[in-house]
Design an enzyme around this catalytic site. Structure first.
Site, PDB file in Angstrom:
ATOM      1  N   ASP A 191      45.817  45.359  35.391  1.00 23.24           N
ATOM      2  CA  ASP A 191      46.351  44.667  36.559  1.00 23.24           C
ATOM      3  C   ASP A 191      47.870  44.568  36.452  1.00 23.24           C
ATOM      4  OD1 ASP A 191      45.750  42.669  38.937  1.00 23.24           O
ATOM      5  OD2 ASP A 191      47.217  41.695  37.638  1.00 23.24           O
ATOM      6  N   VAL A 192      48.566  44.959  37.501  1.00 28.62           N
ATOM      7  CA  VAL A 192      50.026  45.018  37.464  1.00 28.62           C
ATOM      8  C   VAL A 192      50.639  43.638  37.234  1.00 28.62           C
ATOM      9  CG1 VAL A 192      52.100  45.544  38.808  1.00 28.62           C
ATOM     10  CG2 VAL A 192      50.131  47.086  38.897  1.00 28.62           C
TER      11      VAL A 192
END
Length: 302
Positions: free
Chosen positions: A252-253
């Site tokens: 997840d960024v």
């Protein structure tokens, strides 16, 4: 107290204000409405659709049924739903002890004190939402969700407003792919959402089946057997619906940005450092993820 009002006790270290902040992040989320210090939400229940409002009342969640059944069964269902939504029955004291033991994140114990892992109690909604959000920005993802919910969901009218209820699987199972494409769904996303809806409608997939599996790996495997559900989506659902601590949405960024900002990693490829960091929070990995996401709103990380 009247039949429309419930007081749901929260375990120690709870802040409705922090949870309210999470739900009021300026995204156009059609699944709840912010009204001052309260949150309004409409849900489908076995006893009929219910519109309710939630606000903080000291160590309680004050929940008021605004429209819908107020029978004892409906009230009990709603109390369990709200308690699960805000995860207020969990003792998070041990998590705070672990936070304070790591100087890089120790500040969170005070800065975000009382924040709970706000979940998505409806597994079907959680999967659909995760599929919708794949590889697009959140603002656009919320637009797609609103279009789909307004077209295929039901709604409750109250006070001159309309409050949407997430579509039933049986309805989305019959959705037209081209109609979803016209809403700007990609071909694959439209197919995935309809496919998942059909699995639910046919009884092949449901929360009870996943909950009956013995461990995280078997639950993850059962979810990823469906098209459109990769590891990230499966983990997100296991985190938000089943509260499984192992459900870290790796890659997840936002999570990677928070890990970098706190000096836990220097490069996003440093998987060993990420694993070592989370291993120091056994049983609380997804809570730590949620707090790291919360930290992204802080202008200056420590």
């Amino acid at each position: 107290m009247d039949q429309q009002t419930l007081l749901i006790p929260a375990s120690p270290i709870f802040s409705f204000r922090e949870c309210h902040w999470f739900l009021d992040r300026d995204y156009d989320d059609c699944m709840h409405t912010i009204r001052g210090e309260s949150v309004l939400k409409a849900i489908r229940t076995p006893f009929g659709d219910i519109l309710f409002g939630v606000s903080g009342d000291g160590e309680f969640l004050k929940t008021t049924i605004l429209n819908g059944p107020v029978t004892p069964d409906a009230r009990n269902f709603l109390a369990d739903y709200v308690a699960d939504w805000f995860d207020v029955r969990r003792d998070i004291g041990p998590f705070y002890e672990l936070l304070r033991a790591d100087s890089r994140v120790a500040y969170m114990a005070e800065a975000f004190r009382g924040l709970r892992l706000v979940g998505i109690s409806d597994m079907f909604e959680a999967i659909c939402w995760s599929i919708i959000g794949q590889q697009i920005n959140l603002t656009f993802a919320y637009k797609l969700k609103r279009r789909m919910v307004e077209r295929y969901g039901t709604h409750i009218g109250w006070g001159g407003e309309v409050f949407p209820v997430f579509p039933a699987p049986e309805v989305l199972a019959g959705a037209n792919i081209e109609e979803l494409r016209a809403m700007q769904f990609s071909q694959k996303k439209a197919e995935y959402v309809v496919g998942i809806a059909r699995a639910f409608a046919e009884g092949k997939l449901c929360p009870e089946l996943i909950a009956a599996l013995p461990d995280f790996e078997s639950r993850q495997k059962a979810l990823t057997a469906y098209k459109g559900v990769g590891i990230w989506t499966a983990n997100y659902v296991l985190m938000k619906t089943f509260r499984m601590p192992e459900g870290i949405p790796h890659g997840d960024v936002g999570l990677l940005n928070a890990l970098t900002g706190h000096g836990i990693i220097g490069e996003r490829s440093e998987k060993d450092k990420i694993e070592a960091f989370f291993n120091a929070f056994p049983g609380w990995e997804t809570y730590l993820t949620f707090y790291l996401w919360r930290s992204l709103a802080v202008k200056r990380l420590p």
